[in-house]
Design a protein around this motif. Sequence first.
Motif, short mmCIF file in Angstrom:
data_model
loop_
_atom_site.label_atom_id
_atom_site.label_comp_id
_atom_site.label_asym_id
_atom_site.label_seq_id
_atom_site.Cartn_x
_atom_site.Cartn_y
_atom_site.Cartn_z
N ARG A 1 -3.82 3.31 -8.09
CA ARG A 1 -3.96 1.86 -8.24
C ARG A 1 -3.76 1.44 -9.67
NH1 ARG A 1 -6.11 1.54 -3.27
NH2 ARG A 1 -4.32 2.68 -2.51
N GLU B 1 -5.27 -3.53 7.10
CA GLU B 1 -3.99 -3.25 7.75
C GLU B 1 -4.05 -3.67 9.21
OE1 GLU B 1 -2.55 0.74 7.15
OE2 GLU B 1 -3.27 0.69 5.08
N ASN C 1 0.52 15.07 1.80
CA ASN C 1 -0.67 15.91 1.73
C ASN C 1 -0.84 16.60 0.38
OD1 ASN C 1 0.16 15.19 4.16
ND2 ASN C 1 0.28 17.24 5.03
N SER C 2 -1.83 17.43 0.27
CA SER C 2 -2.12 18.22 -0.93
C SER C 2 -3.51 17.92 -1.46
CB SER C 2 -1.11 17.96 -2.03
OG SER C 2 -1.27 16.65 -2.50
N ILE C 3 -3.72 18.24 -2.74
CA ILE C 3 -5.00 17.93 -3.35
C ILE C 3 -5.31 16.46 -3.15
CG2 ILE C 3 -6.30 18.63 -5.37
CD1 ILE C 3 -3.78 19.13 -6.83
N ILE C 4 -4.27 15.71 -3.22
CA ILE C 4 -4.39 14.26 -3.21
C ILE C 4 -5.39 13.77 -2.17
CG2 ILE C 4 -3.13 12.18 -2.57
CD1 ILE C 4 -0.79 14.15 -4.06
N MET D 1 -14.89 5.38 -2.63
CA MET D 1 -13.70 5.72 -1.88
C MET D 1 -13.82 5.41 -0.40
SD MET D 1 -10.98 6.31 -3.04
CE MET D 1 -9.41 6.20 -2.22
N ASP E 1 0.39 21.31 -7.35
CA ASP E 1 1.42 20.41 -6.86
C ASP E 1 2.35 19.87 -7.93
OD1 ASP E 1 0.46 20.83 -4.40
OD2 ASP E 1 -0.63 18.94 -4.23
N THR F 1 -13.73 8.84 -12.16
CA THR F 1 -13.74 9.68 -10.97
C THR F 1 -15.02 9.48 -10.18
OG1 THR F 1 -14.79 11.58 -12.01
CG2 THR F 1 -12.41 11.42 -12.21
N ARG G 1 -9.38 -0.76 3.66
CA ARG G 1 -7.92 -0.75 3.73
C ARG G 1 -7.46 -0.70 5.18
NH1 ARG G 1 -5.71 3.87 -0.03
NH2 ARG G 1 -7.42 3.24 -1.39
N TRP H 1 -16.83 6.74 -10.12
CA TRP H 1 -16.68 5.45 -9.45
C TRP H 1 -15.83 5.63 -8.19
CZ3 TRP H 1 -12.98 2.22 -7.67
CH2 TRP H 1 -13.37 0.91 -7.36
N ALA H 2 -14.77 6.37 -8.35
CA ALA H 2 -13.87 6.60 -7.23
C ALA H 2 -14.60 7.27 -6.08
CB ALA H 2 -12.69 7.44 -7.67
N GLN H 3 -15.35 8.30 -6.42
CA GLN H 3 -16.06 9.04 -5.38
C GLN H 3 -17.10 8.16 -4.69
OE1 GLN H 3 -16.80 12.39 -7.70
NE2 GLN H 3 -15.52 13.75 -6.45
N ILE I 1 -13.54 1.81 0.29
CA ILE I 1 -12.17 1.35 0.03
C ILE I 1 -11.25 1.73 1.17
CG2 ILE I 1 -10.15 1.73 -1.42
CD1 ILE I 1 -11.94 1.80 -3.84
N LYS J 1 1.40 9.99 -13.25
CA LYS J 1 0.77 10.56 -12.07
C LYS J 1 -0.20 11.70 -12.36
CE LYS J 1 1.92 12.26 -7.47
NZ LYS J 1 3.01 12.59 -6.53
N PRO K 1 -10.32 11.91 -4.34
CA PRO K 1 -10.35 10.45 -4.31
C PRO K 1 -9.81 9.83 -5.59
CG PRO K 1 -12.57 11.38 -4.25
CD PRO K 1 -11.63 12.51 -4.26
N LEU L 1 0.87 -1.16 0.00
CA LEU L 1 0.00 0.00 0.00
C LEU L 1 0.90 1.20 0.00
CD1 LEU L 1 -2.68 -1.09 0.06
CD2 LEU L 1 -1.58 -2.26 1.93
N GLU M 1 0.71 8.99 0.23
CA GLU M 1 1.04 10.10 -0.64
C GLU M 1 0.86 11.40 0.14
OE1 GLU M 1 0.02 9.84 -4.44
OE2 GLU M 1 0.10 7.68 -4.34
N ARG N 1 -7.30 10.52 -7.37
CA ARG N 1 -5.88 10.27 -7.35
C ARG N 1 -5.55 8.93 -6.73
NH1 ARG N 1 -3.54 13.28 -9.74
NH2 ARG N 1 -1.62 12.20 -9.26
N ASN N 2 -6.27 8.60 -5.71
CA ASN N 2 -6.06 7.32 -5.06
C ASN N 2 -6.35 6.16 -5.99
OD1 ASN N 2 -5.41 6.45 -2.25
ND2 ASN N 2 -6.38 8.40 -1.82
N VAL N 3 -7.48 6.28 -6.65
CA VAL N 3 -7.86 5.21 -7.57
C VAL N 3 -6.86 5.11 -8.71
CG1 VAL N 3 -9.62 4.43 -9.17
CG2 VAL N 3 -10.26 5.49 -7.01
#
Lengths: 125, 125
Positions: free
Chosen positions: A22, B120, A8-11, B109, B52, B102, B116, B104-106, B112, B26, A15, A2, A6, A17-19
């Motif tokens: 992957r 962990e 901080n920031s917009i990230i 998320m 960023d 996006t 996660r 789907w991600a939203q 997920i 990215k 959401p 995992l 990542e 960005r996370n997907v």
Amino acid sequence: MLRKEERNSIIEICPVRNVIARFGNKWALLVVLVLSEHEKVRFSELCRLIPDISSRVLSGTLKTLEADGLVSRTTYPVVPPKVEYQLTEMGRTLVPLIVQLTEWAQTNMKKIVAHRKEFEAEDEG
Amino acid sequence: MLRKEERNSIIEICPVRNVIARFGNKWALLVVLVLSEHEKVRFSELCRLIPDISSRVLSGTLKTLEADGLVSRTTYPVVPPKVEYQLTEMGRTLVPLIVQLTEWAQTNMKKIVAHRKEFEAEDEG
DNA sequence: CGGCATCCAGCCGGATACTG
DNA sequence: CAGTATCCGGCTGGATGCCG
């Protein structure tokens, strides 16, 4: 495995960005696709179905997908060990999107490759 | 910049891998998304819109997208220089897919992330 | 303004070898 | 069979600085 948050920031807010992260995983989408076609698949089967992936990387990919809840893992207490992977419900909802993506890719690949060649050519000259 | 062919294997037969490789980039998808919302965008605007990203990486991302024919670049012969980027027709066909992604991600998320964490936790115990 | 050159760290994934 | 451990090269992307 995992990736670690990542920084901080917009990230964090985004959401997507996370997907996407992957999907950046070289094999994740392909694994999902393969799983979508087979219902339940054993580890070694996956190895065969995706010849170019190493067991180490496949293992890692599966673990990430499992952690995300896209894939479920079932172990059978037998010898030799038997483990089966399959998509979860959520995992299955992702499949259509991946399929669309692949279709888009197939539709546009020729043009893209051609364009890329052109571009490189100009770049040289 | 353009990744170099990715040695042989399924990869060559499978256009998907090529596309996915881009998406692994990215910032590529985000750039496309931003461009889809603005018609024409100057380099410095993009820099602001995506705080960023470094200018070096943005430049590379744009060049890749341009090479693929997803983005077009227009230079105006003025001082100081002015360059505008916009999606090509093909680039625009990709937008709906990204949007779906996006969405789907939203939608997923929270689940997920929760999953996660659980995963962990078990892993630790 | 719009980059490219350089440098550099971190991660990703490949190969190989080894276990329960 | 189903992984894990280790090692390691390469690419990606961040920071900085310069240039037309």
